[in-house]
Design an enzyme around this catalytic site. Structure first.
Site, PDB file in Angstrom:
ATOM      1  N   TYR A 108       0.881  -1.165   0.000  1.00  0.00           N
ATOM      2  CA  TYR A 108       0.000   0.000   0.000  1.00  0.00           C
ATOM      3  C   TYR A 108       0.921   1.218   0.000  1.00  0.00           C
ATOM      4  CZ  TYR A 108      -3.301   3.556   1.566  1.00  0.00           C
ATOM      5  OH  TYR A 108      -4.038   4.712   1.662  1.00  0.00           O
ATOM      6  N   ASP A 149      -1.699  -1.002  -4.369  1.00  0.00           N
ATOM      7  CA  ASP A 149      -2.155   0.358  -4.641  1.00  0.00           C
ATOM      8  C   ASP A 149      -0.902   1.225  -4.643  1.00  0.00           C
ATOM      9  OD1 ASP A 149      -3.074   2.934  -4.651  1.00  0.00           O
ATOM     10  OD2 ASP A 149      -4.282   2.755  -2.833  1.00  0.00           O
ATOM     11  N   HIS A 250     -11.672   1.775  -4.889  1.00  0.00           N
ATOM     12  CA  HIS A 250     -10.853   0.997  -5.819  1.00  0.00           C
ATOM     13  C   HIS A 250     -11.622  -0.254  -6.247  1.00  0.00           C
ATOM     14  CE1 HIS A 250      -6.880   2.954  -4.763  1.00  0.00           C
ATOM     15  NE2 HIS A 250      -7.614   3.308  -3.711  1.00  0.00           N
TER      16      HIS A 250
END
Length: 258
Positions: A108, A149, A250
């Site tokens: 992340y 991400d 997302h």
């Protein structure tokens, strides 16, 4: 074999959506970001019932990453070695698949807030440390996949408004250079190995009808090593979960390894 990445923006809120998606899409591994829960709250039992073991690295309220797998997981590493960080942002594990061991790194990536801020400076330091980690991991594990991400739109075509957003967060030259540096280590953006529809995005703002107007960014990525590149047969964005009630902002990205 299929591997997916999905920023779920709170696993406690979206566990039913994750379980429903896995039932309909029984991927071999699913990497989650933004768990927003501590390890003691992680739903191991529910995921085990769905056929997945998990390695998790949680944090209260913020961040958190996990790898869910139908294959045995081992050699788990949490966060970037030699980079002091209180934020739970990286988890790596080896999957013992029928085709052989596969090293999976799930990140992340730091948002960065805005260029020139302390959070942006932290993002730059974090990205450099991640490169060092990936370089070392690739030396030890030729069959490697980096997902997550990334909070970077690598090219103009990965943004709904590349001119209006030029040099803003996710679009800066510095961020894009770091993305290119990861590719320079010997990784390939699996999504760009194939012809894709124009304006293919993986994130849309909750505000201003972002999803309905397709005002999005492609910031969720799957990068594969040279050893795995010849096996990649598809990489797609699954827009369906973004249509759910109370969705994450997302949606999953899925790569297929033949």
């Amino acid at each position: 074999m299929q591997i997916a990445t999905w920023n779920v923006n709170s696993l406690s809120v979206r566990l039913p959506q994750v379980l429903a998606w896995l039932a309909a899409n029984p991927v071999d591994a699913l990497c989650l970001q933004e768990l927003k829960l501590t390890d003691d709250k992680f739903p191991h039992d529910a995921l085990k019932e769905a056929g997945y073991e998990a390695a998790a690295f949680g944090q209260k309220t913020y961040n958190g990453v996990a790898i869910l797998s139908r294959h045995p997981l081992r050699d788990v590493v949490r966060n970037i070695p030699a980079f002091g960080d209180e934020q739970a942002r990286v988890i790596a594990a080896t999957l013992d698949t029928p085709a052989g061991p596969l090293r999976l790194l799930n990140g992340y990536f730091v948002n960065g807030q805005e260029p020139g801020s302390e959070k942006f400076a932290y993002k730059m330091r974090w990205l450099q440390a991640l490169q060092d980690m990936v370089r070392a991991e690739m030396a030890a594990h030729p069959r490697l996949v980096l997902v997550g991400d990334f909070n970077v739109a690598p090219e103009d075509r990965d943004s709904y408004d590349p001119e209006g957003l030029r040099e803003t967060i996710h679009h800066t030259t510095e961020e894009r250079n770091h993305f290119q540096a990861l590719l320079g280590l010997g990784l390939t953006d699996a999504f760009r190995m194939f012809e894709q529809p124009d304006k293919s995005f993986s994130w849309w703002d909750y505000r201003m009808l972002g999803f309905q107007k397709n005002r999005g960014l492609r910031i969720d990525h799957i990068l594969v090593s040279e050893a795995l590149k010849p096996t990649v047969t598809a990489c797609v964005v699954d827009r369906a979960p973004r249509k759910n009630p109370q969705p994450s902002d997302h949606t999953p990205v899925v790569v297929t390894l033949g």
